[in-house]
Design a protein around this motif. Structure first.
Motif, PDB file in Angstrom:
ATOM      1  N   GLU A 142       0.774  -1.330  -0.068  1.00 22.03           N
ATOM      2  CA  GLU A 142       0.057  -0.202  -0.153  1.00 22.03           C
ATOM      3  C   GLU A 142       0.933   1.398   0.023  1.00 22.03           C
ATOM      4  O   GLU A 142       0.302   2.342  -0.090  1.00 22.03           O
ATOM      5  N   GLU A 143       2.102   1.089   0.249  1.00 18.55           N
ATOM      6  CA  GLU A 143       3.230   2.260   0.208  1.00 18.55           C
ATOM      7  C   GLU A 143       3.924   2.532  -1.103  1.00 18.55           C
ATOM      8  O   GLU A 143       4.576   3.343  -1.438  1.00 18.55           O
ATOM      9  N   LEU A 144       3.625   1.571  -2.161  1.00 16.77           N
ATOM     10  CA  LEU A 144       4.184   1.537  -3.516  1.00 16.77           C
ATOM     11  C   LEU A 144       3.985   2.681  -4.140  1.00 16.77           C
ATOM     12  O   LEU A 144       4.895   3.656  -4.992  1.00 16.77           O
ATOM     13  N   VAL A 145       2.799   3.276  -4.188  1.00 17.87           N
ATOM     14  CA  VAL A 145       2.341   4.545  -4.931  1.00 17.87           C
ATOM     15  C   VAL A 145       3.037   5.773  -4.118  1.00 17.87           C
ATOM     16  O   VAL A 145       3.711   6.802  -4.997  1.00 17.87           O
ATOM     17  N   GLY A 146       2.911   5.714  -2.912  1.00 18.65           N
ATOM     18  CA  GLY A 146       3.462   6.980  -2.397  1.00 18.65           C
ATOM     19  C   GLY A 146       4.998   7.119  -2.403  1.00 18.65           C
ATOM     20  O   GLY A 146       5.566   8.077  -2.498  1.00 18.65           O
ATOM     21  N   GLY A 147       5.480   5.831  -2.245  1.00 19.87           N
ATOM     22  CA  GLY A 147       7.148   5.676  -2.273  1.00 19.87           C
ATOM     23  C   GLY A 147       7.374   6.264  -3.619  1.00 19.87           C
ATOM     24  O   GLY A 147       8.595   6.889  -3.733  1.00 19.87           O
ATOM     25  N   ASN A 148       6.925   5.688  -4.752  1.00 19.33           N
ATOM     26  CA  ASN A 148       7.288   5.844  -6.098  1.00 19.33           C
ATOM     27  C   ASN A 148       6.949   7.331  -6.391  1.00 19.33           C
ATOM     28  O   ASN A 148       7.808   8.056  -6.951  1.00 19.33           O
ATOM     29  N   GLY A 149       6.071   7.960  -5.845  1.00 19.28           N
ATOM     30  CA  GLY A 149       5.804   9.411  -5.863  1.00 19.28           C
ATOM     31  C   GLY A 149       6.746  10.351  -5.305  1.00 19.28           C
ATOM     32  O   GLY A 149       7.263  11.078  -5.831  1.00 19.28           O
ATOM     33  N   LEU A 150       7.463  10.009  -4.215  1.00 23.42           N
ATOM     34  CA  LEU A 150       8.481  10.515  -3.477  1.00 23.42           C
ATOM     35  C   LEU A 150       9.777  10.436  -4.281  1.00 23.42           C
ATOM     36  O   LEU A 150      10.579  11.394  -4.479  1.00 23.42           O
ATOM     37  N   ILE A 151      10.131   9.075  -4.873  1.00 21.05           N
ATOM     38  CA  ILE A 151      11.306   8.883  -5.675  1.00 21.05           C
ATOM     39  C   ILE A 151      11.306   9.840  -6.915  1.00 21.05           C
ATOM     40  O   ILE A 151      12.178  10.569  -7.196  1.00 21.05           O
ATOM     41  N   GLU A 152       9.963   9.970  -7.663  1.00 25.14           N
ATOM     42  CA  GLU A 152       9.906  10.539  -9.048  1.00 25.14           C
ATOM     43  C   GLU A 152      10.025  12.270  -8.452  1.00 25.14           C
ATOM     44  O   GLU A 152      10.573  12.718  -9.383  1.00 25.14           O
ATOM     45  N   ALA A 153       9.286  12.542  -7.568  1.00 23.38           N
ATOM     46  CA  ALA A 153       9.297  14.078  -7.130  1.00 23.38           C
ATOM     47  C   ALA A 153      10.931  14.492  -6.926  1.00 23.38           C
ATOM     48  O   ALA A 153      11.447  15.424  -7.234  1.00 23.38           O
ATOM     49  N   GLY A 154      11.457  13.707  -6.033  1.00 20.54           N
ATOM     50  CA  GLY A 154      12.724  13.631  -5.374  1.00 20.54           C
ATOM     51  C   GLY A 154      13.851  13.814  -6.639  1.00 20.54           C
ATOM     52  O   GLY A 154      14.401  14.725  -6.631  1.00 20.54           O
ATOM     53  N   THR A 155      13.732  13.014  -7.648  1.00 20.31           N
ATOM     54  CA  THR A 155      14.470  12.854  -8.761  1.00 20.31           C
ATOM     55  C   THR A 155      14.433  14.000  -9.567  1.00 20.31           C
ATOM     56  O   THR A 155      15.642  14.528  -9.926  1.00 20.31           O
ATOM     57  N   LEU A 283       3.315  13.415  -6.286  1.00 20.71           N
ATOM     58  CA  LEU A 283       3.227  13.457  -4.881  1.00 20.71           C
ATOM     59  C   LEU A 283       1.576  13.313  -4.626  1.00 20.71           C
ATOM     60  O   LEU A 283       1.348  12.467  -3.629  1.00 20.71           O
ATOM     61  N   LEU A 284       1.014  13.736  -5.420  1.00 22.78           N
ATOM     62  CA  LEU A 284      -0.466  13.814  -5.374  1.00 22.78           C
ATOM     63  C   LEU A 284      -1.223  12.282  -5.815  1.00 22.78           C
ATOM     64  O   LEU A 284      -2.222  12.253  -5.387  1.00 22.78           O
ATOM     65  N   CYS A 285      -0.493  11.495  -6.526  1.00 24.50           N
ATOM     66  CA  CYS A 285      -0.793  10.238  -6.950  1.00 24.50           C
ATOM     67  C   CYS A 285      -1.440   9.611  -5.607  1.00 24.50           C
ATOM     68  O   CYS A 285      -2.419   8.875  -5.744  1.00 24.50           O
ATOM     69  N   GLU A 286      -0.649   9.453  -4.671  1.00 25.83           N
ATOM     70  CA  GLU A 286      -1.257   8.405  -3.466  1.00 25.83           C
ATOM     71  C   GLU A 286      -2.266   8.988  -3.032  1.00 25.83           C
ATOM     72  O   GLU A 286      -3.283   8.181  -2.536  1.00 25.83           O
ATOM     73  N   LYS A 287      -2.530  10.303  -2.820  1.00 19.47           N
ATOM     74  CA  LYS A 287      -3.959  10.966  -2.283  1.00 19.47           C
ATOM     75  C   LYS A 287      -4.818  10.726  -3.163  1.00 19.47           C
ATOM     76  O   LYS A 287      -5.984  10.225  -2.757  1.00 19.47           O
ATOM     77  N   LEU A 288      -4.784  10.807  -4.515  1.00 19.32           N
ATOM     78  CA  LEU A 288      -5.941  10.506  -5.482  1.00 19.32           C
ATOM     79  C   LEU A 288      -6.213   9.128  -5.391  1.00 19.32           C
ATOM     80  O   LEU A 288      -7.243   8.651  -5.847  1.00 19.32           O
ATOM     81  N   SER A 289      -5.281   8.279  -5.473  1.00 18.90           N
ATOM     82  CA  SER A 289      -5.447   6.716  -5.484  1.00 18.90           C
ATOM     83  C   SER A 289      -5.780   5.917  -4.191  1.00 18.90           C
ATOM     84  O   SER A 289      -5.910   4.758  -4.554  1.00 18.90           O
ATOM     85  N   ALA A 344       3.850  24.014 -16.403  1.00 19.91           N
ATOM     86  CA  ALA A 344       3.517  23.405 -15.211  1.00 19.91           C
ATOM     87  C   ALA A 344       2.587  22.280 -15.258  1.00 19.91           C
ATOM     88  O   ALA A 344       2.985  21.256 -14.674  1.00 19.91           O
ATOM     89  N   LEU A 345       1.555  22.430 -15.916  1.00 19.77           N
ATOM     90  CA  LEU A 345       0.715  21.441 -16.071  1.00 19.77           C
ATOM     91  C   LEU A 345       0.982  20.034 -16.756  1.00 19.77           C
ATOM     92  O   LEU A 345       0.516  18.910 -16.732  1.00 19.77           O
ATOM     93  N   ILE A 346       1.923  20.456 -17.944  1.00 19.92           N
ATOM     94  CA  ILE A 346       2.379  19.282 -18.608  1.00 19.92           C
ATOM     95  C   ILE A 346       3.220  18.603 -17.586  1.00 19.92           C
ATOM     96  O   ILE A 346       2.974  17.299 -17.692  1.00 19.92           O
ATOM     97  N   GLY A 347       4.242  18.887 -16.848  1.00 22.22           N
ATOM     98  CA  GLY A 347       4.919  18.210 -15.675  1.00 22.22           C
ATOM     99  C   GLY A 347       3.888  17.638 -14.844  1.00 22.22           C
ATOM    100  O   GLY A 347       4.121  16.362 -14.586  1.00 22.22           O
ATOM    101  N   PHE A 348       2.762  18.263 -14.339  1.00 23.00           N
ATOM    102  CA  PHE A 348       2.132  17.821 -13.456  1.00 23.00           C
ATOM    103  C   PHE A 348       1.117  16.419 -13.815  1.00 23.00           C
ATOM    104  O   PHE A 348       1.259  15.582 -13.168  1.00 23.00           O
ATOM    105  N   PHE A 349       0.700  16.724 -15.104  1.00 19.42           N
ATOM    106  CA  PHE A 349       0.041  15.463 -15.523  1.00 19.42           C
ATOM    107  C   PHE A 349       1.223  14.336 -16.207  1.00 19.42           C
ATOM    108  O   PHE A 349       0.808  12.983 -15.797  1.00 19.42           O
ATOM    109  N   GLY A 350       2.407  14.494 -16.318  1.00 18.42           N
ATOM    110  CA  GLY A 350       3.400  13.468 -16.425  1.00 18.42           C
ATOM    111  C   GLY A 350       3.671  12.887 -15.076  1.00 18.42           C
ATOM    112  O   GLY A 350       3.779  11.658 -15.140  1.00 18.42           O
ATOM    113  N   GLY A 351       3.473  13.726 -14.047  1.00 21.05           N
ATOM    114  CA  GLY A 351       3.561  12.711 -12.518  1.00 21.05           C
ATOM    115  C   GLY A 351       2.375  11.686 -12.659  1.00 21.05           C
ATOM    116  O   GLY A 351       2.731  10.726 -12.113  1.00 21.05           O
ATOM    117  N   PHE A 352       1.199  12.204 -12.948  1.00 22.61           N
ATOM    118  CA  PHE A 352       0.076  11.230 -12.806  1.00 22.61           C
ATOM    119  C   PHE A 352       0.338   9.934 -13.610  1.00 22.61           C
ATOM    120  O   PHE A 352       0.106   8.984 -13.392  1.00 22.61           O
TER     121      PHE A 352
END
Length: 628
Positions: A142-155, A283-289, A344-352
């Motif tokens: 259940e932490e995979l999405v949040g952890g990947n979100g942190l990794i991608e955001a941090g990267t 980072l928002l992926c975990e909240k939405l999913s 900014a939104l191209i990047g935002f939806f790229g995160g999704f």
């Protein structure tokens, strides 16, 4: 699940050192790479424009080349290694490479520094398979999405910061090369120190042999993608993201200068908008999913990439009429705020788009081959990026301008997305389910992450309240569920397509269609033997009064044939919805009574396979309580 946050992972010993290690690595790579770019473009006397183009393109190519040559061997090596020890060795190698970089800056030798860049690419190639294959060992499902979100955001944020720092140190100081040398060695040592705190991560396949034949190793590694269509198409989707992103990022400097009229302060601002967008979307992926691997976000991300990529073209299709604007003057001009929002939104939806795909690969891929699958992904990423560069060169030389190139890329994104989603309808199905459920309801999920097994077969038993019970449960359970469903519901317009895409199993009563009923039981047995999760509603039909009906003995027949754990579930809050039989009884039109109504999904610990229908019914009644 309420009260959990992905940021809590940053307080844990199992995740924080790993996060810092990979972030410092990405940061340091880009300090060196951008310092080298500035050195080539501005600091070495006597280079012509043609020389600068040659050295810049050679540098980009040599950094990507190791991903082609060594990813396969890196994936095989990663499977054999205890990963925390392997990471420390890789970070120690980074320290040595950065010492060589300092020598190259001292010698002021471009060939030497380009060779160092190749070594850096090799070190990144070694780290890639371990980076993503370690996450399923470090994180709970259940932490995979949040952890990947942190990794991608941090990267992406550390890439941005490293790029800015490398350029500033090299361009802003007389002894810029010395400052860069000290910085890259210092950050490499910091990364090695943080890696020493990563807890042990056992090897996943000790018997893997490292194949010295590079072409054969590459083909064998790519062959690991066979047999799992969802993983294969997720990897292709990730590689397409790098195709899309590399074209956009490569054009940003010239686009900023020629079409936005910006000076050297606008280019970093544009990169910042793009990177911050990706970070926020990730980072928002975990909240939405709701902390599940919600691949329904992937089509949403693809849609956003195309919509705002196309809008970027219409916002500024021609060259700017002014030049030399600093970032404040740029934002003050009419129409430029729209461009900034698009970027900014191209990047935002790229995160999704990217985070659920990485999480899906980690979730659906067997542990013993995940490093090799990530290696195959890295090979394809490099290939797609090279193809993107070739396409950009061909189209620009053919007379297209940069906005037209970006427009074509955005349209291609829509075509590729439609193709991938047609191959794996589960993506589009989950998107529709996610949109529908989240528009209509606020779902409170309790116990799913603790009680539904992460792998292996299980039978889910639940009360049956409405026509959309399977959609709600399917969205709450992170693994795909094969629901047994009354055949007439299975044939409903639109909903029926979603159910069939989810491989639901149609069933009829023994008097209505005994042959279909027998086929349903056989399909359930086969699904459980294949290690899948099957969901059933043992009442045999929708409740007509809001109360539960007795569970029928069919559940006992299933468990007698295939003894598996049984997870009791209860749905609450749907009796008063338009999808139940309540309105039919009252003679009212089926209209929503309240948007975003609160509903619940509860799970209890698994019961043994020898549980009777009556025992399962009693547990579901207890879970449901007085709520309808």
């Amino acid at each position: 699940m309420a009260g959990h946050s992905q940021f809590e992972l940053l307080r844990t010993r199992r995740f924080l050192p790993f996060f810092l290690t990979q972030a410092l690595g990405a940061f340091n790579d880009n300090v060196f790479k951008n310092a080298l770019v500035i050195l080539i473009a501005f600091k070495i006397a006597g280079l012509t424009s043609a020389d600068i183009n040659f050295w810049s393109n050679l540098a980009a190519g040599l950094f990507i080349l190791p991903f082609f040559l060594f990813s396969a061997s890196a994936g095989q090596w990663a499977e054999r290694q205890e990963k925390s020890s392997a990471i420390r060795k890789i970070k120690l190698l980074e320290v040595l490479i950065m010492m060589l970089a300092a020598v190259g800056f001292w010698l002021n030798s471009l060939p030497f520094l380009i060779g160092v860049l190749f070594l850096m690419g090799t070190q990144s190639t070694l780290f890639g398979p371990i980076k993503y294959s370690a996450l399923p060992q470090i994180l709970k499902p259940e932490e995979l999405v949040g952890g990947n979100g942190l990794i991608e955001a941090g990267t992406f944020l550390t890439i941005l910061l490293g790029t800015l720092l490398g350029g500033w140190l090299m361009a802003g100081f007389e002894w810029g090369a010395t400052w860069v040398s000290m910085a890259v060695i210092g950050f490499a040592v910091a990364g090695w120190l943080s890696s020493r705190a990563i807890p042990p991560l056992p090897a996943t396949a000790n018997d893997i042999r490292i194949d010295p034949n590079v072409p054969r190793a590459i083909l064998n590694t790519l062959g690991q993608l066979r047999g799992n269509r969802a993983v294969l198409n997720s990897v292709l989707g990730i590689s397409w993201f790098w195709f899309f992103g590399s074209i956009f990022l490569a054009q940003l400097p010239n686009y900023t200068k020629e079409y936005l009229g910006g000076d050297e302060s606008v280019a970093p601002m544009v990169l910042t908008l793009f990177s911050l967008g990706i970070g926020l979307g990730s980072l928002l992926c975990e909240k939405l999913s709701s902390r599940t691997v919600e691949i329904g976000l992937v089509p949403l991300g693809a849609l956003g990439l195309t919509v705002f990529g196309v809008d970027l073209y219409f916002a500024r299709p021609e060259a700017a009429s002014v030049s030399g604007l600093d970032w404040r003057a740029f934002l003050d001009l009419p129409g430029n705020l729209r461009i900034a929002i698009d970027l900014a939104l191209i990047g935002f939806f790229g995160g999704f788009y990217i985070v659920p795909l990485y999480a899906l690969v980690q979730q659906r891929c067997p542990r013993e081959k995940i490093s090799r699958v990530i290696a195959a992904n890295n090979i394809l990423n490099a290939l797609f990026m090279v193809v993107a560069s070739v396409m950009a060169i061909i189209l620009l030389n053919a007379g297209l301008n940069i906005p037209q190139l970006l427009l074509i890329t955005a349209i291609l994104n829509a075509i590729v997305a439609i193709y991938i989603f047609s191959l794996v309808p589960e993506f589009a199905m989950r998107f529709l389910v996610w949109i529908a459920v989240n528009l209509l309801y606020r779902v409170k999920v309790e116990g799913i992450e603790e009680h539904v097994p992460d792998e292996g077969p299980a039978l889910l038993v639940c009360n049956h309240v409405s026509f959309v019970d399977a959609l709600v449960l399917g969205g709450a359970v992170p693994r795909p569920v094969r629901f047994v469903m009354y055949y007439k519901i299975h044939r409903l317009p639109i909903l029926g397509w979603i159910f069939r895409t989810a491989k639901t199993i149609p069933i009829a009563g023994s008097k209505e269609d005994p042959e279909l009923m027998q086929r349903a039981f056989e399909a359930v047995e086969q699904a459980l033997k294949n290690g899948e999760i099957v969901g059933i509603f043992p009442e045999g039909g929708l409740t007509r009064d809001g109360e539960m009906a007795p569970f029928r003995p069919g559940v006992e027949r299933i468990l007698a044939k295939t003894p598996v754990p049984v997870v009791p579930l209860a749905i609450t809050g749907l009796w008063r919805s338009m999808w139940s039989r309540r309105d039919s009884l009252l003679g009212r039109m089926r209209l929503p009574r309240r948007l975003r109504a609160r509903i619940g999904v509860r799970a209890a610990p698994a019961l043994p396979p020898n549980s009777s229908a009556a025992e399962l019914e009693a547990k579901v009644r207890e879970l449901r309580g007085d709520l309808q």
